[in-house]
Write an enzyme that holds these catalytic residues in place. Structure first.
Site, PDB file in Angstrom:
ATOM      1  CG  ASN A  79      -2.046  -1.104   0.969  1.00 28.96           C
ATOM      2  OD1 ASN A  79      -2.399  -1.440  -0.162  1.00 28.96           O
ATOM      3  ND2 ASN A  79      -2.529  -1.672   2.056  1.00 28.96           N
ATOM      4  N   PRO A 102      -7.255   0.734  -3.450  1.00 28.64           N
ATOM      5  CG  PRO A 102      -8.705  -0.320  -4.966  1.00 28.64           C
ATOM      6  CD  PRO A 102      -7.841  -0.593  -3.763  1.00 28.64           C
ATOM      7  CB  THR A 188      -2.688  -5.605   2.114  1.00 25.76           C
ATOM      8  OG1 THR A 188      -3.898  -4.915   1.781  1.00 25.76           O
ATOM      9  CG2 THR A 188      -1.782  -5.630   0.891  1.00 25.76           C
ATOM     10  N   GLY A 189      -1.282  -7.587   4.171  1.00 26.34           N
ATOM     11  CA  GLY A 189      -0.060  -8.260   4.589  1.00 26.34           C
ATOM     12  C   GLY A 189      -0.164  -9.768   4.508  1.00 26.34           C
ATOM     13  CG  HIS A 235      -7.890  -6.203   8.248  1.00 30.11           C
ATOM     14  ND1 HIS A 235      -8.379  -6.701   7.056  1.00 30.11           N
ATOM     15  CD2 HIS A 235      -7.365  -4.981   7.956  1.00 30.11           C
ATOM     16  CE1 HIS A 235      -8.158  -5.826   6.090  1.00 30.11           C
ATOM     17  NE2 HIS A 235      -7.550  -4.772   6.610  1.00 30.11           N
TER      18      HIS A 235
END
Length: 263
Positions: A79, A102, A188-189, A235
């Site tokens: 990111n 995004p 994302t990680g 998350h």
């Protein structure tokens, strides 16, 4: 890994691509979309030997891990984190693939309307990297992701755009659910760490530390560049980290959460 990213050979013209999180919604693949995809998977040279997945945790501050990270054969980042100035000694600068949420384009770069030049300047810091976007996770992501592709193409910059394949993300989410990670979205990680395990012989994770203090009870910021916390309930970071620790103990990857040795 044939479905890691959307490519011309796995998503031909005339097919309908189902969204990852809105599986009842589809987007028809026409010529104008098809030409945005690489002909085939871009990472045909894998497995890479030594890969670094650089998270954005505040644990990286004063770690002096930059030189070690930059020696890796392939470096993943998440990111569009800052890698210039004083941060470089802790996080390095080498970048082979960086993800782009995004929402970063929408909020930080004003949908590339007013801040297109700032965006292009910022991504120039990553060199010949791939920018990886989840264009087909939700419909709201598609237009923004396509705009990133079009902006880079018109500007004739060195960086290239890739799109996560929704089939890959669905399978990834299903796999981690069997391990107890049932959050609305994977971080994302965790997504990129999973990709690295498939692409690389040896994977080392830096900056993965979802806690507010170190093991020595020293306060640590959420990110190495700010202390902005994620949305609640989005998350399941403790559960994700527990899974990463298990992979670490099994030797599948190596978690690094200390200072790096300077040769």
């Amino acid at each position: 890994m044939q479905y890691f990213v959307v490519s011309q050979n796995n998503t031909p013209v005339g097919t309908n691509l189902s969204y990852e999180a809105e599986s009842t919604k589809q987007i028809p693949i026409r010529e104008n979309i098809f030409h945005m995809f690489p002909v085939s998977q871009p990472f045909v040279g894998y497995p890479y030997n030594q890969c670094a997945v650089v998270g954005n945790g505040g644990i990286l501050n004063k770690s002096l891990c930059g030189a070690e990270i930059d020696k890796s054969d392939f470096v993943f980042r998440c990111n569009l984190p800052p890698i210039t100035g004083n941060a470089r000694k802790d996080v390095g600068s080498k970048t082979n693939l960086v993800t782009v949420n995004p929402s970063i384009i929408t909020l930080k770069y004003m949908n590339l309307a007013e801040k297109k030049e700032k965006f292009l300047k910022d991504i120039s810091n990553y060199g010949d990297t791939f920018l990886l976007l989840p264009a087909f996770s939700f419909r709201i992501n598609t237009g923004v992701s396509f705009k990133v592709y079009q902006t880079l193409k018109k500007s004739k910059v060195r960086q290239k755009v890739l799109f996560f394949h929704p089939r890959y993300l669905r399978r990834l989410a299903s796999f981690w659910k069997t391990k107890g990670v049932t959050a609305y979205r994977l971080s994302t990680g965790l997504m990129i760490a999973s990709v690295a395990i498939e692409l690389c012989e040896n994977v080392k994770l830096y900056g993965f530390w979802p806690f507010s203090k170190t093991v020595e009870e020293i306060p640590v910021s959420h990110h190495y560049y700010d202390n902005k916390l994620p949305k609640r309930g989005f998350h399941q970071m403790p559960k994700e980290y527990s899974q990463m620790l298990q992979l670490h103990m099994r030797g599948v990857l190596k978690l690094h959460f200390d200072k790096c040795e300077i040769p």
